[in-house]
Write an enzyme that holds these catalytic residues in place. Structure first.
Site, PDB file in Angstrom:
ATOM      1  N   ASN A  72      39.128  45.888  37.696  1.00  0.00           N
ATOM      2  CA  ASN A  72      38.256  44.894  38.319  1.00  0.00           C
ATOM      3  C   ASN A  72      37.114  44.587  37.365  1.00  0.00           C
ATOM      4  OD1 ASN A  72      37.137  43.252  40.425  1.00  0.00           O
ATOM      5  ND2 ASN A  72      35.664  44.894  40.858  1.00  0.00           N
ATOM      6  N   LEU A 120      40.114  45.926  49.239  1.00  0.00           N
ATOM      7  CA  LEU A 120      41.492  46.414  49.397  1.00  0.00           C
ATOM      8  C   LEU A 120      41.501  47.726  50.183  1.00  0.00           C
ATOM      9  CD1 LEU A 120      42.732  45.690  45.776  1.00  0.00           C
ATOM     10  CD2 LEU A 120      43.216  44.361  47.838  1.00  0.00           C
ATOM     11  N   HIS A 164      33.098  43.404  37.491  1.00  0.00           N
ATOM     12  CA  HIS A 164      31.974  43.336  38.429  1.00  0.00           C
ATOM     13  C   HIS A 164      30.720  42.893  37.679  1.00  0.00           C
ATOM     14  CE1 HIS A 164      29.700  44.271  42.001  1.00  0.00           C
ATOM     15  NE2 HIS A 164      28.807  44.849  41.220  1.00  0.00           N
ATOM     16  N   GLN A 169      29.486  36.793  29.084  1.00  0.00           N
ATOM     17  CA  GLN A 169      29.882  38.128  28.615  1.00  0.00           C
ATOM     18  C   GLN A 169      31.141  38.615  29.330  1.00  0.00           C
ATOM     19  OE1 GLN A 169      28.625  39.748  25.987  1.00  0.00           O
ATOM     20  NE2 GLN A 169      27.464  37.856  25.754  1.00  0.00           N
ATOM     21  N   GLY A 206      38.106  31.193  39.328  1.00  0.00           N
ATOM     22  CA  GLY A 206      39.035  31.778  38.361  1.00  0.00           C
ATOM     23  C   GLY A 206      38.622  31.629  36.902  1.00  0.00           C
ATOM     24  N   SER A 207      37.315  31.662  36.620  1.00  0.00           N
ATOM     25  CA  SER A 207      36.949  31.534  35.201  1.00  0.00           C
ATOM     26  C   SER A 207      37.311  32.788  34.405  1.00  0.00           C
ATOM     27  CB  SER A 207      35.463  31.187  35.041  1.00  0.00           C
ATOM     28  OG  SER A 207      34.647  32.268  35.386  1.00  0.00           O
ATOM     29  N   ARG A 211      45.474  44.067  57.991  1.00  0.00           N
ATOM     30  CA  ARG A 211      45.233  44.152  56.541  1.00  0.00           C
ATOM     31  C   ARG A 211      46.425  44.755  55.820  1.00  0.00           C
ATOM     32  NH1 ARG A 211      40.202  43.700  53.865  1.00  0.00           N
ATOM     33  NH2 ARG A 211      38.691  42.879  55.320  1.00  0.00           N
TER      34      ARG A 211
HETATM   35  C1  GRF Z   1      32.663  37.095  38.596  1.00  0.00           C
HETATM   36  O1  GRF Z   1      31.286  37.121  38.452  1.00  0.00           O
HETATM   37  C2  GRF Z   1      33.213  38.483  38.708  1.00  0.00           C
HETATM   38  O2  GRF Z   1      32.481  39.429  37.985  1.00  0.00           O
HETATM   39  C3  GRF Z   1      33.081  38.757  40.194  1.00  0.00           C
HETATM   40  O3  GRF Z   1      33.371  37.543  40.824  1.00  0.00           O
HETATM   41  C4  GRF Z   1      33.081  36.459  39.932  1.00  0.00           C
HETATM   42  C5  GRF Z   1      34.340  35.672  39.803  1.00  0.00           C
HETATM   43  O4  GRF Z   1      34.174  34.512  39.037  1.00  0.00           O
HETATM   44  N1  GRF Z   1      33.955  39.846  40.584  1.00  0.00           N
HETATM   45  P1  GRF Z   1      35.443  33.719  38.510  1.00  0.00           P
HETATM   46  O5  GRF Z   1      36.288  33.363  39.746  1.00  0.00           O
HETATM   47  O6  GRF Z   1      36.186  34.615  37.579  1.00  0.00           O
HETATM   48  O7  GRF Z   1      34.891  32.512  37.852  1.00  0.00           O
END
Ligand code: GRF
Length: 192
Positions: A110, A96, A112, A176, A14-15, A68
């Site tokens: 989202n 999903l 990515h 970033q 969850g960063s 699901r």
């Molecule tokens: C991140 O690299 C995000 O781009 C990807 O999953 C990772 C999640 O990291 N979808 P965090 O849990 O937010 O630290």
């Protein structure tokens, strides 16, 4: 100012959620976090969210074997009950179904870790290194039925260094991500 109630969906550390929590704490930021939700009851991010005083719930997908839709209906109920108006997927590691995507069409974002459309899916940093790419980065996009395919809202680029390993590249991209996601969400909400 109006603060749009959002939910953040996580599966792990969850960063990115934390970056959004910090942004939402600013009085001039156009969102507040109404709910943090995880499919994984052991996600460390749930504790981080609770420590920040947020409602954080787990809806364990393993309690919905071969169902699901049932899992997503339970998620949707929580989102609706919390009065959520937009959703940020932040390391949510379940694909999903069209049911939940359709319910939140145009209101679900989202992040990515690649410059989409390059490298949808997993292992993006290793794939960018293996391809010898000079640039890599991250993307915030709207969620559609195709995995990592929705319209791009914002991207941030990093240079790939000769000395990069998967870990060093991942950590520069992640820095970033933490800047890009709050900025992209604010721009998205300002346009609504
Ligand atoms: C991140 O690299 C995000 O781009 C990807 O999953 C990772 C999640 O990291 N979808 P965090 O849990 O937010 O630290």
């Amino acid at each position: 100012m109006k603060k749009t109630p959002i939910a953040i969906l996580i599966s792990g550390r969850g960063s990115n959620m934390n970056a959004l929590i910090e942004a939402c704490a600013r009085p001039d930021y156009p969102a507040r976090i109404a709910l943090v939700l995880s499919n994984n009851p052991d996600a460390p991010g749930l504790e981080t969210a609770r420590a920040a005083g947020l409602d954080a719930v787990a809806i364990d997908h393993r309690l919905f074997p071969r169902d699901r839709d049932g899992h997503e209906k339970a998620i949707d109920r929580e989102l609706t009950n919390a009065g959520v108006e937009a959703i940020c997927l932040a390391g949510y590691m379940r694909v999903l179904t069209p049911y939940l995507v359709g319910r939140w069409q145009g209101r679900m974002l989202n992040i990515h870790p690649s410059l989409l459309p390059a490298y949808p899916g997993l292992d993006t940093h290793a794939r960018a290194l293996a391809a010898g790419d000079a640039e890599h980065g991250c993307t915030v996009h709207l969620v559609t039925d195709g995995v990592d395919e929705g319209p791009v809202l914002a991207q941030a680029r990093v240079k790939v260094l000769e000395s990069d390993t998967e870990q060093s590249l991942a950590s520069r991209v992640l820095e970033q991500e933490h800047l890009l996601y709050p900025a992209a969400l604010a721009t998205f909400l300002d346009k609504q």
